[in-house]
Design a protein around this motif. Structure first.
Motif, PDB file in Angstrom:
ATOM      1  N   SER A 111      86.208 107.298 139.913  1.00  0.00           N
ATOM      2  CA  SER A 111      86.189 105.848 139.964  1.00  0.00           C
ATOM      3  C   SER A 111      86.420 105.412 141.396  1.00  0.00           C
ATOM      4  CB  SER A 111      87.266 105.274 139.051  1.00  0.00           C
ATOM      5  OG  SER A 111      87.340 103.868 139.183  1.00  0.00           O
ATOM      6  N   THR A 112      85.627 104.465 141.858  1.00  0.00           N
ATOM      7  CA  THR A 112      85.713 104.038 143.248  1.00  0.00           C
ATOM      8  C   THR A 112      86.141 102.595 143.434  1.00  0.00           C
ATOM      9  OG1 THR A 112      83.338 103.511 143.273  1.00  0.00           O
ATOM     10  CG2 THR A 112      84.002 105.725 143.980  1.00  0.00           C
ATOM     11  N   TYR A 113      86.051 101.795 142.390  1.00  0.00           N
ATOM     12  CA  TYR A 113      86.403 100.393 142.529  1.00  0.00           C
ATOM     13  C   TYR A 113      86.771  99.796 141.188  1.00  0.00           C
ATOM     14  CZ  TYR A 113      86.087  95.403 143.458  1.00  0.00           C
ATOM     15  OH  TYR A 113      86.369  94.061 143.560  1.00  0.00           O
ATOM     16  N   ILE A 114      87.758  98.929 141.229  1.00  0.00           N
ATOM     17  CA  ILE A 114      88.073  98.088 140.088  1.00  0.00           C
ATOM     18  C   ILE A 114      88.585  96.768 140.623  1.00  0.00           C
ATOM     19  CG2 ILE A 114      90.419  99.025 139.836  1.00  0.00           C
ATOM     20  CD1 ILE A 114      89.917  98.680 136.741  1.00  0.00           C
ATOM     21  N   ALA A 115      88.070  95.709 140.078  1.00  0.00           N
ATOM     22  CA  ALA A 115      88.430  94.389 140.552  1.00  0.00           C
ATOM     23  C   ALA A 115      89.898  94.100 140.284  1.00  0.00           C
ATOM     24  CB  ALA A 115      87.562  93.336 139.883  1.00  0.00           C
ATOM     25  N   GLU A 169      79.835  89.177 139.519  1.00  0.00           N
ATOM     26  CA  GLU A 169      80.856  89.885 140.267  1.00  0.00           C
ATOM     27  C   GLU A 169      80.986  91.322 139.804  1.00  0.00           C
ATOM     28  OE1 GLU A 169      84.935  88.751 139.691  1.00  0.00           O
ATOM     29  OE2 GLU A 169      84.613  88.141 137.612  1.00  0.00           O
ATOM     30  N   LEU A 170      81.309  92.167 140.736  1.00  0.00           N
ATOM     31  CA  LEU A 170      81.542  93.566 140.421  1.00  0.00           C
ATOM     32  C   LEU A 170      82.901  93.709 139.756  1.00  0.00           C
ATOM     33  CD1 LEU A 170      80.759  96.581 140.649  1.00  0.00           C
ATOM     34  CD2 LEU A 170      81.817  96.575 142.917  1.00  0.00           C
ATOM     35  N   VAL A 171      82.915  94.383 138.631  1.00  0.00           N
ATOM     36  CA  VAL A 171      84.139  94.604 137.874  1.00  0.00           C
ATOM     37  C   VAL A 171      84.707  95.994 138.147  1.00  0.00           C
ATOM     38  CG1 VAL A 171      85.168  94.739 135.578  1.00  0.00           C
ATOM     39  CG2 VAL A 171      83.440  92.994 136.078  1.00  0.00           C
ATOM     40  N   ALA A 172      83.857  96.986 138.054  1.00  0.00           N
ATOM     41  CA  ALA A 172      84.301  98.358 138.246  1.00  0.00           C
ATOM     42  C   ALA A 172      83.115  99.225 138.612  1.00  0.00           C
ATOM     43  CB  ALA A 172      84.986  98.900 136.989  1.00  0.00           C
ATOM     44  N   GLN A 173      83.399 100.301 139.286  1.00  0.00           N
ATOM     45  CA  GLN A 173      82.356 101.202 139.754  1.00  0.00           C
ATOM     46  C   GLN A 173      82.856 102.628 139.677  1.00  0.00           C
ATOM     47  OE1 GLN A 173      81.098 101.731 144.146  1.00  0.00           O
ATOM     48  NE2 GLN A 173      79.711 100.149 143.346  1.00  0.00           N
ATOM     49  N   ILE A 174      81.943 103.520 139.355  1.00  0.00           N
ATOM     50  CA  ILE A 174      82.314 104.924 139.262  1.00  0.00           C
ATOM     51  C   ILE A 174      81.142 105.773 139.733  1.00  0.00           C
ATOM     52  CG2 ILE A 174      81.569 105.143 136.852  1.00  0.00           C
ATOM     53  CD1 ILE A 174      84.015 106.990 136.428  1.00  0.00           C
ATOM     54  N   ILE A 177      67.409 110.663 135.825  1.00  0.00           N
ATOM     55  CA  ILE A 177      68.803 110.591 136.247  1.00  0.00           C
ATOM     56  C   ILE A 177      69.088 111.668 137.285  1.00  0.00           C
ATOM     57  CG2 ILE A 177      71.198 110.612 135.519  1.00  0.00           C
ATOM     58  CD1 ILE A 177      69.536 108.324 134.374  1.00  0.00           C
ATOM     59  N   PHE A 178      69.609 111.242 138.419  1.00  0.00           N
ATOM     60  CA  PHE A 178      70.035 112.182 139.446  1.00  0.00           C
ATOM     61  C   PHE A 178      71.497 112.523 139.238  1.00  0.00           C
ATOM     62  CE2 PHE A 178      66.321 110.239 141.275  1.00  0.00           C
ATOM     63  CZ  PHE A 178      65.719 111.262 141.982  1.00  0.00           C
ATOM     64  N   SER A 179      71.829 113.768 139.542  1.00  0.00           N
ATOM     65  CA  SER A 179      73.197 114.210 139.328  1.00  0.00           C
ATOM     66  C   SER A 179      74.184 113.476 140.221  1.00  0.00           C
ATOM     67  CB  SER A 179      73.315 115.718 139.538  1.00  0.00           C
ATOM     68  OG  SER A 179      72.912 116.077 140.852  1.00  0.00           O
ATOM     69  N   THR A 180      73.733 113.087 141.390  1.00  0.00           N
ATOM     70  CA  THR A 180      74.562 112.314 142.300  1.00  0.00           C
ATOM     71  C   THR A 180      74.181 110.841 142.178  1.00  0.00           C
ATOM     72  OG1 THR A 180      74.742 114.156 143.862  1.00  0.00           O
ATOM     73  CG2 THR A 180      75.272 111.967 144.680  1.00  0.00           C
ATOM     74  N   ASN A 181      75.069 110.094 141.602  1.00  0.00           N
ATOM     75  CA  ASN A 181      74.765 108.688 141.376  1.00  0.00           C
ATOM     76  C   ASN A 181      76.060 107.916 141.183  1.00  0.00           C
ATOM     77  OD1 ASN A 181      75.452 108.395 138.390  1.00  0.00           O
ATOM     78  ND2 ASN A 181      73.926 110.049 138.296  1.00  0.00           N
ATOM     79  N   ALA A 182      75.898 106.644 141.008  1.00  0.00           N
ATOM     80  CA  ALA A 182      77.033 105.799 140.686  1.00  0.00           C
ATOM     81  C   ALA A 182      76.599 104.783 139.645  1.00  0.00           C
ATOM     82  CB  ALA A 182      77.571 105.090 141.926  1.00  0.00           C
ATOM     83  N   MET A 183      77.540 104.352 138.863  1.00  0.00           N
ATOM     84  CA  MET A 183      77.284 103.305 137.897  1.00  0.00           C
ATOM     85  C   MET A 183      78.416 102.294 137.975  1.00  0.00           C
ATOM     86  SD  MET A 183      75.780 105.481 134.652  1.00  0.00           S
ATOM     87  CE  MET A 183      75.111 104.019 133.820  1.00  0.00           C
ATOM     88  N   GLY A 184      78.080 101.095 137.665  1.00  0.00           N
ATOM     89  CA  GLY A 184      79.076 100.052 137.747  1.00  0.00           C
ATOM     90  C   GLY A 184      78.902  99.008 136.673  1.00  0.00           C
ATOM     91  N   TRP A 185      79.934  98.232 136.504  1.00  0.00           N
ATOM     92  CA  TRP A 185      79.910  97.101 135.597  1.00  0.00           C
ATOM     93  C   TRP A 185      80.089  95.821 136.392  1.00  0.00           C
ATOM     94  CZ3 TRP A 185      78.491  97.257 130.627  1.00  0.00           C
ATOM     95  CH2 TRP A 185      78.575  98.481 129.955  1.00  0.00           C
ATOM     96  N   TYR A 186      79.197  94.903 136.174  1.00  0.00           N
ATOM     97  CA  TYR A 186      79.293  93.560 136.714  1.00  0.00           C
ATOM     98  C   TYR A 186      79.455  92.587 135.564  1.00  0.00           C
ATOM     99  CZ  TYR A 186      77.537  95.068 141.317  1.00  0.00           C
ATOM    100  OH  TYR A 186      77.365  95.668 142.548  1.00  0.00           O
ATOM    101  N   ARG A 187      79.905  91.408 135.877  1.00  0.00           N
ATOM    102  CA  ARG A 187      79.947  90.368 134.869  1.00  0.00           C
ATOM    103  C   ARG A 187      79.581  89.035 135.487  1.00  0.00           C
ATOM    104  NH1 ARG A 187      86.450  89.962 133.514  1.00  0.00           N
ATOM    105  NH2 ARG A 187      87.121  89.005 135.494  1.00  0.00           N
TER     106      ARG A 187
END
Length: 115
Positions: free
Chosen positions: A56-60, A46-51, A28-38
């Motif tokens: 947090s950077t995105y929410i559908a 589809e992308l649901v949310a991203q952080i 795991i890198f300290s600089t990363n992003a994770m997201g939820w798709y469905r």
């Protein structure tokens, strides 16, 4: 190599809530992003949310105001709090980890919203 383990899916009535968890392990890198798709049957993923590791950077738009993405960096875990669930939220939910050009998908967890 990053491994993702998802949990928290299940069967819930409309209006109910679920909290999905995705625990990352490995490199795991300290600089990363994770997201939820469905992905619902017969539908595109589809992308649901991203952080990111910070914000947090995105929410559908379809889930805005009902879903919240958050993470615990100490645990390398991302959460998706899902409230006021609707039947159209029914799908397999996938967690994604990415850092730079590297990405990894979780195994998916089924969320079924039905009365």
């Amino acid at each position: 190599q990053v491994q993702l383990v998802e949990s928290g899916g299940g069967f819930v009535q409309p209006g109910g809530s679920l909290r999905l968890s995705c625990a990352a392990s490995g490199s795991i890198f300290s600089t990363n992003a994770m997201g939820w798709y469905r992905q619902a049957p017969g539908k595109e993923r589809e992308l649901v949310a991203q952080i990111t590791h910070l914000v947090s950077t995105y929410i559908a738009g379809s889930v805005k105001g009902r879903f919240t993405i958050s993470r615990d960096n100490a645990k390398n875990t991302v959460y998706l709090q899902m409230n006021s669930l609707k039947p159209e939220d029914t799908a397999v939910y996938y967690c994604q980890y990415y850092s730079g050009s590297y990405s990894r998908w979780g195994q998916g967890t089924q969320v079924t919203v039905s009365s």
